[in-house]
Structures are given as C-alpha cells and as structure tokens.
Scaffold this motif. Structure first.
Motif, PDB file in Angstrom:
ATOM      1  N   VAL A 381      63.924  26.504  38.207  1.00 56.10           N
ATOM      2  CA  VAL A 381      64.203  27.977  38.122  1.00 56.10           C
ATOM      3  C   VAL A 381      63.570  28.433  39.480  1.00 56.10           C
ATOM      4  O   VAL A 381      62.126  28.520  38.663  1.00 56.10           O
ATOM      5  N   ALA A 382      63.976  29.508  40.068  1.00 57.38           N
ATOM      6  CA  ALA A 382      63.079  30.001  41.073  1.00 57.38           C
ATOM      7  C   ALA A 382      63.078  32.060  41.537  1.00 57.38           C
ATOM      8  O   ALA A 382      64.425  31.913  41.314  1.00 57.38           O
ATOM      9  N   LEU A 383      62.911  32.617  40.940  1.00 59.76           N
ATOM     10  CA  LEU A 383      62.671  33.967  40.215  1.00 59.76           C
ATOM     11  C   LEU A 383      61.775  34.707  41.769  1.00 59.76           C
ATOM     12  O   LEU A 383      60.560  34.556  41.823  1.00 59.76           O
ATOM     13  N   SER A 384      62.735  35.554  42.345  1.00 64.06           N
ATOM     14  CA  SER A 384      61.587  36.842  43.526  1.00 64.06           C
ATOM     15  C   SER A 384      62.504  38.115  43.690  1.00 64.06           C
ATOM     16  O   SER A 384      63.264  38.160  42.657  1.00 64.06           O
ATOM     17  N   ASP A 385      61.621  38.595  43.768  1.00 62.51           N
ATOM     18  CA  ASP A 385      62.238  40.164  43.550  1.00 62.51           C
ATOM     19  C   ASP A 385      61.382  41.288  44.985  1.00 62.51           C
ATOM     20  O   ASP A 385      59.502  41.423  44.762  1.00 62.51           O
TER      21      ASP A 385
END
Length: 414
Positions: A381-385
C-alpha cells in the motif's frame, strides 16, 4: 403483531454471536453510516439494529437514545424475514404495526424503512433502519443508498471477524516458531534414538520370528520415557497443519482484480450519488489475475471507496482505476475541487491504516482492518497527497500467472 422466527433462526443467531458485537461500545465507523443514512433519507432517526434472541439492540443510532427494545415489538424482527428493503409508509395503516406501543404512543413511529444486514452466507443479522414520526416514502435513489449503506455495515462486521481470525493465526504461527528449536532438539536427539531402537527390534522380530525379551524391555522403557515427547511432536505438527485453516480463514484463489474493483465501485456508487460525488470508473481493460479471496477483497476495496466518499466534500470527485505497475494495481484518487476545497481522506488513511493500524477500536478501525486483510494478500500500500492533485492510494498485488486456457478464454471474451 409479533414477527415469526426465520426458518434459519438457530444458524442466524450463531452467525450473529460469532461476530462478538452485541453490547459493544459505540464506534465512529458505524456512527458515520447511520448519520449518512439519516441525511440521505431526510429522517430524524437512523440506527444499526441487531436482532438478538429476545431483543433488538442498537449498535449505533442517531436521533434516538433508545439502545434496545423487546423483539416482540421490533420492526426489525419483521424486516429480517425478507431479503430486501422493508418500507412502511404509515405504520398506523399496517396490520403488523398498527397496535404497536411505539406507534400508538404520542409522537409515535409512522414511517419505517429497514435494509437487512445480510452476511455473505445469507444470514440476516439485523437492519440498517430509518424512522420518522410522520408518514413518508423514499424515492429510488434513497432506497438504493440505504441498501448500499447496509451492505457497508455487514462488510465491516465480517471483515473484523476475519481480521481477528488472521491475528489469531499469526499468533499461533509465532508460538510454533518459538517452539521449533525445542522440538528440533527433541526429534534430533532423544526421539531419534528411541525410534531407531524400536525399528531394530521390529526388524529382528520380522526377520527371525523370535521375541527378544531384553530388547523388548529396552523398547518398552524407551517408549514410556518419551511418550510425552511424541505427543508434543504430534501436537506441533497438527498445529502447523491447522494454522490458517478453518471457517474464518481467507479462501484464496485466482481472480481478476479488474472485475473485483468494478463490483466495489458499483456497490459504493449509490452512496456517492446521494452526496453528489462523481466516481470516475477507470477500472476496465485487460484482466489482472491475482491470488485473493474475492469476497473479502471486494469488501476491503468497497470500504476504501466508502472512506473516500465519506471524507470528500459534497460535489467532489473520486477516480478509481486498475493498471499494471510493479504488479496488478488498484489506484484510488480523491481529487481536489476546483474551488480549493480538499478531501479529508489522507490523514484517515495514514493514521488509520498506514502509520499505526491498531487492533483496539478507534475512529478509523475499519481502515486498520482493511489494511490487515490486504497484508494477508501480500499487497503493498502506497499513499501520497499533493495540493492540486489530492490524495492518491495505490494497492499493488503480486501477479498470478494465467494458464493457457484462461488466456484463451479472456481473449475470446474480449
């Protein structure tokens, strides 16, 4: 009128009790759902109601302080007899409820709508219901949203049970790993000499047909001394074989990530429509084969999409797609609005599922549960903002090679 018992009442109650949810504290995941249900249906009262053997108990509610009532006067006890929404426009005109104390009381119930909480095995645990003190009806969009929210409740309950089962399996495997060295010494030392002695005695008995009393005595004493060791070995091997198995384990098989994602999108679309949120579905194209439990994975993806919708301002946009990155990937983008409004998804995903997916109940416990199920699928799982782009979540799965017959089948469908 008292509702009759469902034909599968014993099995239904067993399914309810297996969730260990009755009389548990309130939780934000369910509070958010009942708040959405009340808002979508434009009613003052909504609740997640579970039907026990002799009572109706509210896991979560808004607009009412009542936590439980007798099953004899329960509206939801009637709703669980069906497979679809039960709508009562005016309870005074319905023979089942006209003389119900909750109806005849001052400012009593007039309107009721309950969507059964159906498990994947078909058991109705209770309902997601909405009520009002004035008669009314629901339009088609409201009915679809109520059904979709009820499915979200059930998915949350089932995912938690599976998450707990996975935690137990992990703990058992860790305990077995801790015992491995002791058992290795037992098998390599004391038990091996006893087995060698027993084998020699049996070989001689088979070859000659004569009983050697002295060796038999040695075998008897060696066997008696190591019975406990043999039992420990058998127990260890049995535990290894059973770890991860059972009714609450994941049922892994080859499935198509693209199709699972499409089903998740359609499950959440009615909820998004009720908030005027546009879901751009780019989950199409070629098959992306993975090894997964398709039912639990669909529930996980549905919950992630539901979180995106829940934390996106009205009128926002959510984009969903499947593609091939380092492996089959689901991409979820919660996009910024043109007027500068931003979705609030990132901190919930980060603190609920990435940074500290705790087992204890919290404001985003559902996201922590989803992460545990994804971990069991060996997904990354990879998350960016980024301002201007919004929140982006990538879930990458290991690739499952397709057999030649499956490739031919998919080409024929295309």
């Amino acid at each position: 009128m008292k509702a009759p018992l469902p034909d599968n009442e014993i099995e239904r109650l067993a399914a309810l009790y297996s969730l260990d949810i009755l009389d548990s504290p309130p939780e934000k995941d369910f509070d958010d759902i009942v708040a959405l249900a009340a808002g979508v249906c434009e009613v003052p009262v909504a609740m997640v109601s579970l039907v026990d053997a002799d009572r109706q108990w509210a896991k979560s509610s808004t607009g009412s302080a009542l936590t439980e009532t007798s099953r004899e006067v329960s509206f939801c006890a009637h709703a669980i007899l069906g497979r679809d929404l039960l709508v009562v426009p005016d309870a005074r005109e319905d023979a089942r409820f006209a003389d119900n104390p909750a109806v005849t009381a001052a400012d009593g119930i007039r309107f009721y709508a309950g969507a059964p909480l159906l498990t994947t095995d078909g058991f109705a645990l209770g309902t997601l219901c909405v009520l009002d003190t004035v008669s009314r009806r629901l339009d088609n969009e409201q009915q679809q949203a109520l059904r979709a929210l009820a499915r979200q409740v059930t998915a949350q309950l089932e995912l938690r049970r599976y998450s707990f089962a996975l935690a137990n399996t992990t703990a058992r495997l860790q305990e077995l790993e801790r015992r491995k060295d002791d058992l290795a010494g037992l098998v390599g030392g004391e038990l091996r000499s006893s087995l060698r002695l027993m084998s020699a005695y049996l070989d001689r008995l088979g070859d000659t047909g004569f009983h050697d009393a002295e060796m038999a005595d040695l075998v008897g004493r060696a066997t008696a001394a190591h019975v406990r060791g043999f039992r420990e070995l058998i127990g260890h091997l049995t535990s290894m074989a059973e770890a991860g198995l059972g009714g609450d384990s994941l049922h892994m098989k080859q499935c198509d990530l693209t199709r699972v994602t499409q089903r998740a999108v359609e499950a959440v679309r009615p909820i998004a429509a009720s908030k005027h949120i546009w879901i751009l579905n780019q989950a199409g194209g070629p098959s992306l084969p993975i090894i997964a439990d398709p039912v639990r994975l669909e529930q996980v993806l549905t919950h992630l999409l539901f979180a995106a919708v829940k934390y996106t301002p009205e009128g926002g946009r959510v984009r969903v797609g499947t593609e091939m990155e380092s492996g089959p990937t689901v991409r979820l983008d919660d996009m910024d609005l043109p007027d500068g409004l931003r979705p609030d998804l990132f901190p919930h995903l980060y603190y609920g599922a990435i940074a500290n997916p705790a087992d204890v109940p919290g404001p985003d416990r559902g996201l922590a549960v989803a992460k545990r199920i994804l971990d069991a699928h060996h997904a990354t799982v990879a998350l960016s903002d980024r301002p201007g782009d919004g929140t982006s979540l990538h879930v990458v799965f290991p690739y499952a090679e397709m057999t030649p017959s499956e490739m031919i089948r998919d080409l024929a469908v295309a």
